[in-house]
Design an enzyme around this catalytic site. Structure first.
Site, mmCIF file in Angstrom:
data_model
loop_
_atom_site.group_PDB
_atom_site.id
_atom_site.type_symbol
_atom_site.label_atom_id
_atom_site.label_comp_id
_atom_site.label_asym_id
_atom_site.label_seq_id
_atom_site.Cartn_x
_atom_site.Cartn_y
_atom_site.Cartn_z
ATOM 1 N N GLY A 238 -82.073 39.974 -5.048
ATOM 2 C CA GLY A 238 -81.252 38.806 -5.336
ATOM 3 C C GLY A 238 -80.105 39.144 -6.256
ATOM 4 N N SER A 239 -79.688 38.168 -7.033
ATOM 5 C CA SER A 239 -78.507 38.320 -7.889
ATOM 6 C C SER A 239 -78.849 38.990 -9.210
ATOM 7 C CB SER A 239 -77.888 36.954 -8.171
ATOM 8 O OG SER A 239 -78.736 36.193 -9.013
ATOM 9 N N GLU A 260 -83.410 45.006 -6.351
ATOM 10 C CA GLU A 260 -82.349 45.331 -5.390
ATOM 11 C C GLU A 260 -81.339 44.200 -5.482
ATOM 12 O OE1 GLU A 260 -79.786 46.043 -3.052
ATOM 13 O OE2 GLU A 260 -80.949 44.982 -1.599
ATOM 14 N N CYS A 294 -75.386 42.184 0.353
ATOM 15 C CA CYS A 294 -75.089 42.875 -0.906
ATOM 16 C C CYS A 294 -74.298 44.160 -0.690
ATOM 17 C CB CYS A 294 -76.370 43.165 -1.668
ATOM 18 S SG CYS A 294 -77.572 44.161 -0.761
#
Length: 493
Positions: A238-239, A260, A294
């Protein structure tokens, strides 16, 4: 069955705990199609009680799964791969109506997942340790890898299907049991669908568990994961902003965490590059899945001699991309995930334009479909060009540079360190530049967005830590030192 299928009545999905679907009847929340805002399913809204049950089940299942023979694990993973492949058309449609995923990316996710499952099927046969030399006479020493226990995973809405399989398969292949919390933006394609497939494949009860929650309720589930001594590792995709919160909490609980995260991924196009190839790679890298990956390219730095020709060709290719309903096979650009995402992308573009940026193409939206956008002459202090924040959408900044050194300097001016790409006709020069990048991934003559399940993908700096493929063994196992001592020892007291 819980599969989302818009051809039939709206279904209500529940949690998958200890090999069974929980009974319906509790609170639910609507799962929306991001393209037309239609409700496509109703999802159980879980809380701490459901999360605790979803942790207890893999804790009980762990000893049996850890002791399962490699051949049996292999059989289960291969069967899950076969089921996934058989259900390809259904999964592609689910990804379209739940996450706005157009057909090219949906098919990619399915095939990537099939490949991952078939590769993970063999990881049980990897060496698990080594014999170590000892300075002590008569001592035989072994370092043996063993699974951690329960791994709690957080799966994202973008790349929902394949990233959820990565969150599940990597720890399970090495003997761990898993509980996952899918994103509330795509709970079916980011986890519940995987539980269905695992159950059909015959994975033991409790080895994989899925708990879902309503928007805004993630913290209550996360806190159960963090507080439970049964959870031995956190696995988050995620962020960076959310990762900081989770990492701090995991640190207080002394739990390892695998991250990640996002990236501000640059591409350098040198004057000797194949122009057509560079344009194709850029369009794919920047606009695949509406830039909501991403690994997507965020900035292209082009040597001045070919800058104008590159930009013209790039604009023409980008303007020709079809957009609209992701269930249509011809659609390339589908919707962004929600209104908040559209507002953020629009605000970043508008801020750049207000500061003097030039719109080459795009910069408009139709509902939640934001046109693929190329910006030139962007001031370096515009948010979209700074590299300090990820603009998660179809927006690309193109800048002219004098030489490779300037390109490298500008490319490195970001706290992220996920992926980078270099386009050049001189492979030796490209490899030399690649060694100087402070990123987890560098591709020479390929897009920033390259993914194979066997490769050690992952980032550095604000892009996280941990690696995929069989390299994940480092993250999801721990080493036990065992010694066998022959004869009486000599001790200092």
């Amino acid at each position: 069955m819980t599969s989302l299928d818009t051809r039939s009545a709206i279904t209500t999905t529940t949690h998958f705990i200890n090999g069974s679907w929980s009974r319906p009847g509790g609170p639910t929340f609507p799962d929306y199609n991001p393209f037309d805002d239609q409700v496509v399913a109703r999802i159980a809204a879980g809380g701490p009680a459901e999360a605790e049950a979803a942790v207890a089940a893999p804790q009980a299942a762990f000893p049996g799964w850890a002791a399962t023979a490699p051949a049996e694990r292999q059989r289960l993973f291969l069967k899950a791969a076969d089921i996934t492949e058989r259900r390809r058309a259904e999964i592609v449609r689910i990804l379209a109506v739940e996450s706005g995923c157009s057909a090219p990316f949906a098919h990619f996710q399915v095939q990537w997942s099939v490949n991952l499952l078939r590769q993970a099927a063999n990881w049980g046969y990897l060496p698990v340790g080594e014999v170590l030399p000892s300075d002590t006479p008569g001592r035989f020493a072994m370092a043996v890898r063993k699974p951690l226990g329960v791994v709690a995973g957080f799966t994202p809405w973008n790349g929902a299907f394949n990233l959820a399989w990565r969150t599940i398969a990597l720890p399970m292949a090495f003997g761990n049991t898993v509980v996952i919390k899918p994103s509330e933006e795509a709970p079916v394609s980011a986890g519940l669908l995987h539980a269905e497939i695992a159950a059909e494949a015959g994975f033991p009860a409790g080895s994989l568990n899925v708990v879902v929650h309503a928007p805004g309720d993630a913290a209550a589930i996360s806190e159960v994961f963090m507080a439970s001594p049964a959870v031995r590792c956190i696995n988050f995709t995620g962020s960076a902003s959310t990762a900081r919160i989770l990492a701090e909490r995991a640190g207080r609980a002394l739990k390892p965490i695998v991250l990640e995260l996002g990236g501000y991924n640059p591409m350098i196009v040198l004057a000797d590059a194949d122009l057509a190839h560079a344009v194709d790679a850029t369009v794919f890298g920047a606009f695949f899945h509406q830039g909501q990956i991403c690994l997507c390219t965020r900035k292209v730095l082009v040597e001045r001699p070919i800058h104008d020709a590159f930009l013209d060709a790039l604009a023409a290719r980008t303007a020709a991309l079809s957009s609209g309903d992701p269930t249509e096979p011809s659609t390339v650009i589908g919707p962004l995930i929600n209104d908040r995402a559209v507002r953020q992308v629009a605000a970043r573009v508008e801020e750049a334009i207000a500061r003097g940026a030039r719109v080459v193409t795009g910069a408009a939206s139709h509902g939640r479909v934001y046109e693929p956008t190329i910006l030139a002459d962007v001031p370096r202090d515009a948010v979209v060009a700074l590299g300090s924040e990820e603009t998660f959408g179809p927006v690309l900044v193109v800048e002219a540079v004098e030489d490779a050194e300037e390109a490298l300097e500008r490319a490195q001016a970001t706290p992220y360190g996920l992926s980078a790409a270099i386009m050049t006709g001189d492979q030796d020069r490209g490899l030399d530049l690649a060694q100087r990048f402070d990123t987890g991934i560098v591709h020479v003559n390929a897009p920033t967005l390259v993914g194979e399940p066997s490769l050690p993908n992952g980032g550095v700096k604000d892009s996280g830590w941990g690696r995929s493929g069989h390299y994940a063994r480092e993250d999801f196992t721990e080493i036990r030192l065992t010694t066998l001592n022959r004869g009486a020892g000599r001790y200092p007291i």
